[in-house]
Design an enzyme around this catalytic site. Structure first.
Site, PDB file in Angstrom:
ATOM      1  N   GLN A 116      13.071  -5.279   1.264  1.00 58.98           N
ATOM      2  CA  GLN A 116      12.073  -4.895   0.542  1.00 58.98           C
ATOM      3  C   GLN A 116      11.859  -3.910  -0.599  1.00 58.98           C
ATOM      4  O   GLN A 116      12.275  -4.055  -1.511  1.00 58.98           O
ATOM      5  CB  GLN A 116      10.686  -4.489   1.639  1.00 58.98           C
ATOM      6  CG  GLN A 116      10.383  -5.868   2.486  1.00 58.98           C
ATOM      7  CD  GLN A 116       9.199  -5.815   3.370  1.00 58.98           C
ATOM      8  OE1 GLN A 116       8.140  -5.280   2.865  1.00 58.98           O
ATOM      9  NE2 GLN A 116       9.169  -6.241   4.733  1.00 58.98           N
ATOM     10  N   CYS A 117      11.504  -2.416   0.217  1.00 63.27           N
ATOM     11  CA  CYS A 117      11.477  -1.480  -0.753  1.00 63.27           C
ATOM     12  C   CYS A 117      12.842  -1.222  -1.750  1.00 63.27           C
ATOM     13  O   CYS A 117      12.954  -0.950  -2.723  1.00 63.27           O
ATOM     14  CB  CYS A 117      10.902  -0.278  -0.188  1.00 63.27           C
ATOM     15  SG  CYS A 117       9.319  -0.534   0.140  1.00 63.27           S
ATOM     16  N   CYS A 118      13.792  -1.384  -0.766  1.00 63.77           N
ATOM     17  CA  CYS A 118      15.372  -0.947  -1.442  1.00 63.77           C
ATOM     18  C   CYS A 118      15.620  -2.020  -2.489  1.00 63.77           C
ATOM     19  O   CYS A 118      16.120  -1.959  -3.742  1.00 63.77           O
ATOM     20  CB  CYS A 118      16.255  -0.903  -0.304  1.00 63.77           C
ATOM     21  SG  CYS A 118      16.080   0.567   0.798  1.00 63.77           S
TER      22      CYS A 118
END
Length: 207
Positions: A116-118
């Protein structure tokens, strides 16, 4: 200095969720700390990113006090701390402007969650022209339920469901998607080699 380490969402919020028991890397704070130490030793910029969901009443709501770095992590003098409300670390922060002002051309990505965020940060960074290194084993994630799974199931039921995607497969798919397209895949040992245990007379003298 033309490289920056982005430490993404290694925050207490995740430890407050029931699925923390199934996290792929319970020691993610220690892994991130190892990368931070190597980055500082190399003279790289370290940028800390936190995720917030104001007004939700959940663990990512800043009012509850969990939007803070996990124990063992702390910004050094002059290291920026950014708070985002989007999946990637660019859209809702001044990260791009910060990196441009510091002459950064390469970013190293670690943190939570792998896919997700990475991953979204790595993809956008590549699109913006940065060289991207994705340190997979310095990221962490969780098993993912099938999209048709009923909501609100207890963790054990989620893990027992054959339709649930295990965390190791989530991580592998992220590597397949990023490698050769958006990022160079690296390991923690590549960027922050563990020190070999002392041997010989010096070791015998210890203690």
């Amino acid at each position: 200095m033309n490289r920056a380490l982005l430490v993404i969402d290694v925050q207490e919020s995740f430890r407050r969720r029931p699925n923390w028991a199934a996290v792929s890397a319970p020691d993610i704070a220690g892994r991130a700390a190892r990368l931070v130490a190597a980055a500082r030793a190399a003279g790289d910029l370290v940028v800390w990113v936190l995720h917030a969901e104001p007004g939700t009443g959940g663990p990512f709501d800043p009012d509850l006090g969990h939007v803070r770095l996990m124990d063992g992590l702390a910004p050094g003098v002059g290291e920026p701390v950014l708070t985002k409300t989007s999946r990637n670390a660019f859209t809702t922060t001044g990260l791009a402007q910060l990196l441009t002002s510091r002459g950064i051309g390469e970013v190293v990505v670690c943190g939570i969650q792998t896919e997700q965020c990475c991953e979204t940060t790595a993809r956008l960074a590549a699109d913006l022209g940065y060289r991207v290194t994705f340190v997979t084993d310095a990221t962490a994630t969780f098993p993912i339920e099938h999209r048709d799974a009923p909501p609100g199931r207890p963790l054990q039921e989620i893990l027992a469901d054959p339709a649930t995607l295990p965390a190791d497969q989530v991580i592998a798919r992220t590597e397949y998607a990023l490698a050769g397209r958006f990022a160079t895949i690296a390991s923690l040992d590549d960027l922050a080699p563990a020190q070999a245990p002392a041997t010989g007379p010096e070791a015998a003298a210890v203690g």
